[in-house]
Design an enzyme around this catalytic site. Structure first.
Site, PDB file in Angstrom:
ATOM      1  N   ASP A  72      29.942  41.987  44.304  1.00  0.00           N
ATOM      2  CA  ASP A  72      30.749  42.978  43.221  1.00  0.00           C
ATOM      3  C   ASP A  72      31.697  42.177  42.406  1.00  0.00           C
ATOM      4  OD1 ASP A  72      30.094  45.168  44.586  1.00  0.00           O
ATOM      5  OD2 ASP A  72      31.624  45.171  46.195  1.00  0.00           O
ATOM      6  N   HIS A  73      32.129  42.799  41.177  1.00  0.00           N
ATOM      7  CA  HIS A  73      33.225  42.267  40.230  1.00  0.00           C
ATOM      8  C   HIS A  73      34.694  42.196  40.791  1.00  0.00           C
ATOM      9  CE1 HIS A  73      35.253  41.328  36.893  1.00  0.00           C
ATOM     10  NE2 HIS A  73      34.112  41.004  36.174  1.00  0.00           N
TER      11      HIS A  73
END
Lengths: 397, 397
Positions: B227-228
């Site tokens: 995930d960012h």
């Protein structure tokens, strides 16, 4: 201050964000004159990341040793200024999507016509030929498509990206190699040429020895987490106060490791005397090793194992890295000034040259902070510069 | 066949295994004459990895475009041959532990005396100054010590190494940049200089924007898996037949993504109309998105999202990468011949030059396969060569 080995090399830098700015920063660190052409709103990174006194550390990390010129490339007058810049430049670097340069009227033929010595470097996602040429690219996607993500992560977990944008950065470093190669080639031919590096290709090239196994065996490489796919013991082991990474890459080093743990007998024990037996007896061996290592601290083992010649280290977080005396001795955390702004900490120079070391020769530029002097160097008179600024073709910083 | 931009650049290559051979292969791909000096047993990599017809694919992947000379550097006669080679070489590259060159009598002063134009490049683990200078280095350890491993991996999982030996390879590419920079600088000064790249420093430099956040906030960066850390939706999403990676890096792209999924309303919904609300409502949004994407295949979404301008791709394993039409269009899988051996598949050239492209100009050398002709070029007579071979100073391939 030394001028750097690339002193006199003039680079017109149309890049923004990551891959291109990293490439041109490397060239700037080595002494090239990087003229960063920005749109009136600036490289978007100027507004990204946490600000210190209104200044982006992210931008500072990629843009020291450059000069900033604000130029509206979507106006005819702006295009004409750019053409004048390119006429006696050495290198043009861009990281637009393939085709954008053509739309700006800067086709390969036009550029060659303008300046046959110009080296034109492009960094993009997939390359400028092939079925994916029009796809938008992004680091995360390049990590996925290149095969890189697929080999990283736990054996029973998902594929795992690297958090740093390594496809951008590796492409940027490769582009620097290509550009300097082309500069050297030009000494003989008098001619520039194109240089192109695609993020996916650059990252794929790092799959070198994993790919050679695949080519030889046709077996798709599997994820193995932090363990070595072929060697045991190797990986992270638990000490009294945390883990230590140990790379027993071959038997001789493994013997030193075991000797240091007073487990020297293991290699002679018929249960463990080959690597395949040790691979099969991983759990037993892990317990044996952990039980020894758990009695003493990481610092103890770091000292003892390094002295014995066993490659080992701790998994440092960034605060530890920054405080690491070795990192300090290597000047890997430095300060860079901003033009008319604060000094900010940034990472140092990974390339160490003995006679003409990399150094901060130019501050991180404020937006358009060098528009005036660059135009003056090109021969524009103060009147002409004022007119270009009035018309919005350029912005003076 | 074009000669490459580095034609005429003579590189004496004392490196073995990974980082150094990768560096010199890049230079060789660009046309430099790489003279790989090997001990009588050869670079250990010749015996590593799966063999094809008795030939190591691993070795092929790092040693095309080189010539091999077997020279016993531990004999006085061998040292004397090396000195004769260095007298008119352009570059010496080594990846021993710091101090080894000195022990061979090749101190910086001695080398300068011998050939003031010589560029002496070193690749090592931690650099040649600082408290860790004597520690043995290894890719896994450099990944741990540089902070790189610490940011990779699931938020609730362990730090995760990258499987490819990227600290070696990144150091090798940086060293190529430094060497070419020094070659260009030499045009002006007539003097060579030292170039050094440490694996830890090279890898740390890739922490660029992660480190700038740390410098600005003093907050140690955390692992966030795929995930960012700051943006949602972003990451891997589930389609009917597998996952797809999507990089909705900013709102404009996110809108295109949601529009393509017929979820365009999300951005206007007061529950989801800012990124922080979307971050907080991750689970809800993930369900919403997965429920749309699950109805159709990856190929469908790849096509639709790329057309919409959303960066996306699949997590390819190596067999998929090698079969990817884009990789084929970019010539990223090629064949290289071995001297007196089979042709093997290896990865292609990530640096694409328009006028003088990289190409296989020299096969992967057999051990000592060029000892005779290199010595002859240096002016040794057939008699002298035969004597050196009899005494075991050199080995003819």
């Amino acid at each position: 201050m030394n001028k750097g080995p690339l002193d006199g090399l003039r680079v017109i830098d149309l890049t923004r964000v990551l891959s291109g700015p990293f490439c041109t920063m490397i060239l700037g660190d080595l002494g090239a004159d990087i003229i960063k052409i920005e749109p009136p709103k600036g490289d978007p990174v100027r507004a990204q990341g946490t600000m210190t006194d209104g200044h982006s550390g992210y931008f500072a990390g990629f843009n020291r040793n450059k000069r900033s010129v604000v130029l509206n490339l979507y106006s005819d007058a702006g295009k004409s200024v750019l053409r004048r810049m390119l006429a006696d430049a050495d290198v043009l670097v861009e990281n637009f999507r393939p085709g954008t340069l053509d739309k700006l009227g800067l086709t390969e033929a036009a550029l060659k016509d303008m300046n046959p010595r110009l080296i034109v470097a492009s960094i993009n996602g997939y390359g400028s030929t092939g079925p994916y040429v029009d796809r938008p690219a992004f680091d995360f996607i390049a990590q996925a498509m290149s095969g890189f993500m697929g080999v990283n992560g736990e054996a029973d977990g998902p594929p795992m990206r690297a958090a740093p944008p390594i496809s951008d950065l590796v492409a940027g470093i490769y582009a620097a190699v290509g550009i300097l190669g082309a500069v050297i080639g030009r000494e003989k031919t008098g001619q520039g040429q194109t240089v192109e590096v695609a993020m996916v290709n650059g990252l794929l090239s790092l799959m070198a020895y994993i790919s050679s196994e695949y080519f030889a065996t046709q077996k798709v490489p599997q994820r193995t987490g932090n363990d070595h796919p072929l060697v045991y013991p190797y990986g992270l082991f638990r000490c009294a106060d945390g883990q230590i990474a140990v790379a027993n890459s071959h038997d001789q080093i493994l013997q030193r490791f075991l000797d240091t743990l007073d487990l020297g007998w293991v290699m002679a024990d018929p249960r463990y005397d080959t690597n395949s037996k040790r691979m099969a007896a991983r759990e037993e061996l892990r317990e044996l090793i952990d039980s020894r290592m758990a009695g003493k601290s990481r610092d103890h083992w770091l000292q003892a194992l390094n002295t014995a010649g066993v490659p080992c280290g701790i998994v440092q977080d960034l605060s530890q890295v920054v405080a690491d005396p070795q990192i300090a001795a290597q000047d890997m955390v430095i300060e860079t000034p901003w033009q008319d702004g604060p000094s900010l900490r940034v990472l140092g120079f990974p390339i160490k040259l003995g006679a003409t070391p990399c150094t901060i020769r130019k501050p991180v530029p404020k937006l358009g902070g060098n528009t005036g002097n660059v135009l003056a160097e090109l021969g524009y008179t103060p009147d002409e510069i004022a007119k270009l600024a009035e018309g919005g073709t350029v912005v003076l910083g």
